[in-house]
Design a protein around this motif. Structure first.
Motif, PDB file in Angstrom:
ATOM      1  N   ALA A 183       1.034  -1.074  -0.246  1.00 45.36           N
ATOM      2  CA  ALA A 183      -0.240   0.196  -0.058  1.00 45.36           C
ATOM      3  C   ALA A 183       1.143   1.144   0.120  1.00 45.36           C
ATOM      4  O   ALA A 183       0.674   2.221  -0.409  1.00 45.36           O
ATOM      5  N   MET A 184       1.971   1.210   0.628  1.00 43.98           N
ATOM      6  CA  MET A 184       2.755   2.224   0.762  1.00 43.98           C
ATOM      7  C   MET A 184       2.994   2.566  -0.428  1.00 43.98           C
ATOM      8  O   MET A 184       3.470   4.161  -0.431  1.00 43.98           O
ATOM      9  N   LEU A 185       3.945   1.206  -1.439  1.00 42.99           N
ATOM     10  CA  LEU A 185       4.457   1.729  -2.079  1.00 42.99           C
ATOM     11  C   LEU A 185       3.501   2.324  -3.095  1.00 42.99           C
ATOM     12  O   LEU A 185       3.894   3.510  -4.009  1.00 42.99           O
ATOM     13  N   ALA A 186       2.447   1.462  -3.091  1.00 45.05           N
ATOM     14  CA  ALA A 186       0.951   2.087  -4.969  1.00 45.05           C
ATOM     15  C   ALA A 186       0.834   3.182  -4.673  1.00 45.05           C
ATOM     16  O   ALA A 186       1.278   4.588  -5.656  1.00 45.05           O
ATOM     17  N   ALA A 187       1.403   4.091  -3.433  1.00 48.29           N
ATOM     18  CA  ALA A 187       0.704   5.487  -3.418  1.00 48.29           C
ATOM     19  C   ALA A 187       2.139   6.567  -3.462  1.00 48.29           C
ATOM     20  O   ALA A 187       1.506   7.589  -4.393  1.00 48.29           O
ATOM     21  N   GLU A 188       2.678   5.954  -3.043  1.00 44.65           N
ATOM     22  CA  GLU A 188       4.271   6.722  -3.457  1.00 44.65           C
ATOM     23  C   GLU A 188       4.399   6.952  -4.971  1.00 44.65           C
ATOM     24  O   GLU A 188       4.734   7.876  -5.632  1.00 44.65           O
ATOM     25  N   VAL A 189       4.432   5.440  -5.522  1.00 38.16           N
ATOM     26  CA  VAL A 189       4.656   5.357  -6.986  1.00 38.16           C
ATOM     27  C   VAL A 189       3.455   5.870  -7.760  1.00 38.16           C
ATOM     28  O   VAL A 189       3.425   5.957  -8.444  1.00 38.16           O
ATOM     29  N   GLN A 190       2.516   6.231  -6.755  1.00 38.02           N
ATOM     30  CA  GLN A 190       1.101   6.456  -7.803  1.00 38.02           C
ATOM     31  C   GLN A 190       0.292   6.031  -8.881  1.00 38.02           C
ATOM     32  O   GLN A 190       0.130   5.895 -10.008  1.00 38.02           O
ATOM     33  N   SER A 191       0.525   4.773  -7.876  1.00 37.12           N
ATOM     34  CA  SER A 191      -0.174   3.701  -8.583  1.00 37.12           C
ATOM     35  C   SER A 191      -1.096   3.562  -9.458  1.00 37.12           C
ATOM     36  O   SER A 191      -2.163   4.284  -8.549  1.00 37.12           O
ATOM     37  N   ASP A 192      -2.514   2.804 -10.748  1.00 32.47           N
ATOM     38  CA  ASP A 192      -2.886   3.235 -10.844  1.00 32.47           C
ATOM     39  C   ASP A 192      -4.528   2.315 -10.045  1.00 32.47           C
ATOM     40  O   ASP A 192      -5.077   2.010  -9.926  1.00 32.47           O
ATOM     41  N   LEU A 193      -3.754   1.237  -9.655  1.00 29.60           N
ATOM     42  CA  LEU A 193      -4.332   0.014  -9.151  1.00 29.60           C
ATOM     43  C   LEU A 193      -3.339  -1.283  -8.305  1.00 29.60           C
ATOM     44  O   LEU A 193      -2.428  -1.442  -9.201  1.00 29.60           O
ATOM     45  N   LEU A 194      -3.989  -1.251  -7.284  1.00 32.81           N
ATOM     46  CA  LEU A 194      -3.205  -2.415  -6.283  1.00 32.81           C
ATOM     47  C   LEU A 194      -4.035  -3.451  -6.126  1.00 32.81           C
ATOM     48  O   LEU A 194      -5.432  -3.404  -5.713  1.00 32.81           O
ATOM     49  N   ILE A 195      -3.368  -4.275  -6.714  1.00 37.36           N
ATOM     50  CA  ILE A 195      -4.006  -5.675  -5.852  1.00 37.36           C
ATOM     51  C   ILE A 195      -3.049  -6.533  -5.211  1.00 37.36           C
ATOM     52  O   ILE A 195      -1.766  -6.930  -5.403  1.00 37.36           O
ATOM     53  N   LEU A 196      -3.990  -6.884  -4.432  1.00 40.63           N
ATOM     54  CA  LEU A 196      -3.551  -7.671  -2.968  1.00 40.63           C
ATOM     55  C   LEU A 196      -4.344  -8.801  -3.294  1.00 40.63           C
ATOM     56  O   LEU A 196      -5.876  -9.401  -2.818  1.00 40.63           O
ATOM     57  N   MET A 197      -3.763 -10.511  -3.034  1.00 37.45           N
ATOM     58  CA  MET A 197      -3.723 -11.502  -3.057  1.00 37.45           C
ATOM     59  C   MET A 197      -3.856 -12.304  -2.249  1.00 37.45           C
ATOM     60  O   MET A 197      -2.971 -11.652  -1.408  1.00 37.45           O
ATOM     61  N   SER A 198      -5.087 -12.661  -2.565  1.00 39.49           N
ATOM     62  CA  SER A 198      -5.028 -14.111  -1.036  1.00 39.49           C
ATOM     63  C   SER A 198      -5.301 -15.123  -1.133  1.00 39.49           C
ATOM     64  O   SER A 198      -5.349 -15.697  -2.587  1.00 39.49           O
ATOM     65  N   ASP A 199      -5.944 -15.440   0.223  1.00 44.11           N
ATOM     66  CA  ASP A 199      -5.628 -17.752  -0.546  1.00 44.11           C
ATOM     67  C   ASP A 199      -7.710 -17.864  -0.241  1.00 44.11           C
ATOM     68  O   ASP A 199      -8.011 -18.346  -0.151  1.00 44.11           O
ATOM     69  N   VAL A 200      -8.070 -16.795  -0.081  1.00 46.08           N
ATOM     70  CA  VAL A 200      -9.798 -16.567  -0.439  1.00 46.08           C
ATOM     71  C   VAL A 200     -10.163 -15.813  -1.431  1.00 46.08           C
ATOM     72  O   VAL A 200      -9.618 -14.419  -2.095  1.00 46.08           O
ATOM     73  N   ASP A 201     -11.798 -15.749  -1.984  1.00 49.57           N
ATOM     74  CA  ASP A 201     -11.977 -14.979  -2.728  1.00 49.57           C
ATOM     75  C   ASP A 201     -12.075 -13.711  -2.785  1.00 49.57           C
ATOM     76  O   ASP A 201     -12.224 -12.584  -4.579  1.00 49.57           O
ATOM     77  N   GLY A 202     -12.365 -13.292  -1.996  1.00 49.05           N
ATOM     78  CA  GLY A 202     -11.849 -11.386  -1.347  1.00 49.05           C
ATOM     79  C   GLY A 202     -12.570 -11.393   0.138  1.00 49.05           C
ATOM     80  O   GLY A 202     -12.262 -11.942   0.934  1.00 49.05           O
ATOM     81  N   ILE A 203     -13.131 -10.147   0.554  1.00 49.31           N
ATOM     82  CA  ILE A 203     -13.962  -9.507   1.621  1.00 49.31           C
ATOM     83  C   ILE A 203     -15.287 -10.273   1.410  1.00 49.31           C
ATOM     84  O   ILE A 203     -16.049 -10.163   1.357  1.00 49.31           O
ATOM     85  N   TYR A 204     -15.121 -11.454   2.747  1.00 51.46           N
ATOM     86  CA  TYR A 204     -16.599 -11.321   3.184  1.00 51.46           C
ATOM     87  C   TYR A 204     -17.096 -10.795   4.450  1.00 51.46           C
ATOM     88  O   TYR A 204     -15.949 -10.305   5.150  1.00 51.46           O
TER      89      TYR A 204
END
Length: 606
Positions: free
Chosen positions: A140-161
């Motif tokens: 998250a810190m690096l994405a904000a610093e380099v002004q990323s268009d998209l940050l994808i955080l990968m987990s072992d579940v499909d997303g947020i429940y």
């Protein structure tokens, strides 16, 4: 790419080294537990040092298959607290990205593993900082610093429940807003990672607050990144604002419950509801036509093809015919639900019945034909089914106006949620993955649309007809004046309809008189472009241009004419080039007509 895995990678190697160093006595001793405890005896810093080379070797091997260069960047918390090293880090990352080199970033765990308690950094302009204690916060810190268009955080579940996914009642959240944070229950964190789902949510919200779009998804999903970049609904999408409407899943659940109300209503109530809808089409004609005019204006500006403009257009005559058709549906609907098909007496006082019941929830996808909406809605009401409608964007205003009438009619029997129009920018592929909510998909539109949906739907049955290559065969015993009227009506009345004539078959005996010339003159007068089939092309020195193929749905003021020797050849031609939709014989010979109808395997044979 921010990665973990160096410590886990190194532990595997060091555990093997530790076990290999044991003496035979230690290995066989029942009181020595070194063998079982070996993974926990490995020091994490040493494991990270050993694992880094293996981890990068693996990444290098995978990326090199695609000709992509990678670079390793190891960071510690001090790199972010020191302004100079922080600027150097961001400068390095920006330079690597500009050279199309993928930076593989990891915390330098051999020197300083990620702290579990850390003072927040990155808090500027009154915004809260973030504690760098795992890879999620680092990303998250690096994405904000380099002004990323998209940050994808990968987990072992499909997303947020809303609660741990293995618990009863857990509901998947396709979108997540920051005001939902206090409503979520988190499960245990990963056994090998440093963060859990709560860490990912905190990191995602922090990045979102700094203008970075975030998606949390399952890293094991095939082509997850490409699918997300294509705009498909994968994982949980983080957004600042609440969704502008009811989620599609909720709409589908409402259709299920509303459909059950329709199914338990009396036949008279369902019929009355359809009659109400028919009356509304006439009484609110002005509002419908105003909305349709907006669609036509926008479609004309965008250069929509003429056949599609014809399908899009609504007129007072069309609405009147629609109302008549809906009343016919209502009047014939009384035995749709609950009709006994078979009755078997199993024993005295024990009887088994097979009866008609609704299918459940239907989803009908249609293109640029707003008149489909009330037709399909009436059929769903009459058969007691819930219904989701997905119309083309070119008919958005018309569909919205017509849907309001459907809802008004349904309200008279307390089932207003039984039918809904999906007006969100939902991809069809995402809708086709909702097998828990939808029982049958019915596409109505071009052959490309139907085939595309049939290919995409993996778990929901699709009932679709891909093409409407319809024939009119004029037999040698036909009434020629009647034939001219039928040909004109079947091609010119509504050329964009799926049951419009595309190929005219003429008995070869009729080529000796003036009939062929009369047909061509009549069609040309109506603005129809004519093509010739192979046999007709051979017979004529000067005539219509040859058709590129006999298996083509024109959907416009165009058609093909072909000559056949007899009815048998006409039947073979239809079986070879037709699509099993609608086919017609024009003859005064009743035996020939019956023979034709018996042999043609199409949905409609006249």
């Amino acid at each position: 790419m921010v990665t973990s895995g160096a410590v886990a990678f190194g532990k595997q190697k060091l555990t093997q080294e530790l076990l290999m160093s044991l003496s035979m006595r230690e290995t066989l001793s029942p009181t020595d537990h070194t063998r079982e405890d070996a993974p926990t005896l490995v020091e994490p810093r040493a494991a990270a040092a050993v694992g880094q080379s293996g981890l990068m070797s693996l990444y290098d091997a995978m990326f090199s298959q695609y000709g992509v260069k990678i670079a390793q960047v190891l960071v510690t918390k001090a790199d972010f607290y020191n302004e100079e090293t922080r600027r150097n880090l961001i400068s390095t990352l920006s330079e690597l990205i500009s050279l199309n080199i993928v930076p593989i970033i990891n915390t330098n765990d051999a020197v300083s593993p990620p702290p579990q308690i850390d003072e927040p950094i990155g808090g500027k302009g009154g915004k809260k900082g973030i504690s760098l204690k795992d890879n999620d916060s680092l990303a998250a810190m690096l994405a904000a610093e380099v002004q990323s268009d998209l940050l994808i955080l990968m987990s072992d579940v499909d997303g947020i429940y809303n609660k741990p996914p293995w618990e009863q009642g857990a509901k998947f959240l396709h979108t997540f807003t920051s005001d939902q944070r206090n409503t979520i229950e988190y499960g245990q964190k990963s056994k090998v990672g440093t963060g859990g789902m709560d860490s990912k949510v905190n990191a995602a919200c922090w990045a979102l607050d700094r203008g970075v779009t975030v998606v949390i998804c399952n890293g094991m999903l095939d082509k997850a990144i490409k699918t997300i970049l294509a705009g498909r609904k994968v994982g949980t999408f983080f957004t600042e604002s609440s969704a502008g409407g009811t989620p599609t899943e909720v709409i589908a659940e409402n259709a299920r419950s509303g459909g059950r109300i329709l199914a338990t209503a009396t036949p008279e109530e369902r019929a009355a509801c359809v009659h109400t809808l028919a009356d509304l089409l006439v009484s609110k004609q002005a509002e419908i036509l105003d909305a349709n005019q907006k669609d036509l204006q926008e479609a004309t500006r965008s250069g929509l093809a003429k056949p599609l403009l014809s399908r899009l257009s609504l007129t007072p005559a069309k609405l009147k015919n629609l109302a008549v058709g809906l009343k016919q549906i209502a009047d014939s609907s009384h035995r749709n639900v609950g009709r006994v098909l078979r009755r078997t007496r199993l024993a005295d006082g024990l009887e088994l019945k097979q009866i008609t019941v609704p299918i459940g929830v239907l989803m009908v996808i249609f293109e640029s034909r707003p008149d489909s909406l009330p037709q399909v809605a009436a059929l769903a009401i009459a058969s007691g089914n819930g219904l989701l409608l997905k119309g083309g964007k070119e008919a958005a205003h018309s569909n919205k106006a017509l849907m309001e009438l459907v809802t008004e009619a349904l309200s008279t029997i307390g089932a207003k949620n039984a039918i809904s129009l999906i007006s969100t920018r939902e991809e069809i592929g995402d809708l086709l993955s909702m097998e828990q909510h939808i029982d049958l998909v019915i596409p109505r539109g071009s052959s490309d649309l139907v085939r595309n949906i049939q290919e995409q739907s993996k778990h929901i049955p699709v009932m679709g007809h891909a093409e409407g290559i319809c024939h009119v065969y004029v037999d040698k015993d036909a009434d020629l004046q009647k034939s001219l009227k039928i040909i004109r009506d079947s091609k010119c009345d509504y050329p964009a309809a799926c049951n419009a004539m595309e190929t005219l078959l003429i008995h070869q005996d009729l080529m000796e008189g003036d009939f062929f010339s009369e047909v061509c003159n009549m069609l040309k007068k109506e603005g129809v472009k004519i093509y010739s089939g192979p046999r007709l092309n051979e017979m004529l020195t000067f005539g219509p241009p040859p058709a590129k193929t006999m298996k083509h749905e024109y959907g416009a003021l165009e058609c093909c004419i072909e000559v056949v020797k007899n009815m048998d050849e006409a039947v073979n031609h239809i079986h070879t080039f037709g699509s099993g939709h609608t086919d017609v014989i024009v003859t005064e010979n009743r035996d020939v007509a019956k023979n034709f109808q018996a042999r043609i395997d199409s949905a409609c044979v006249f």
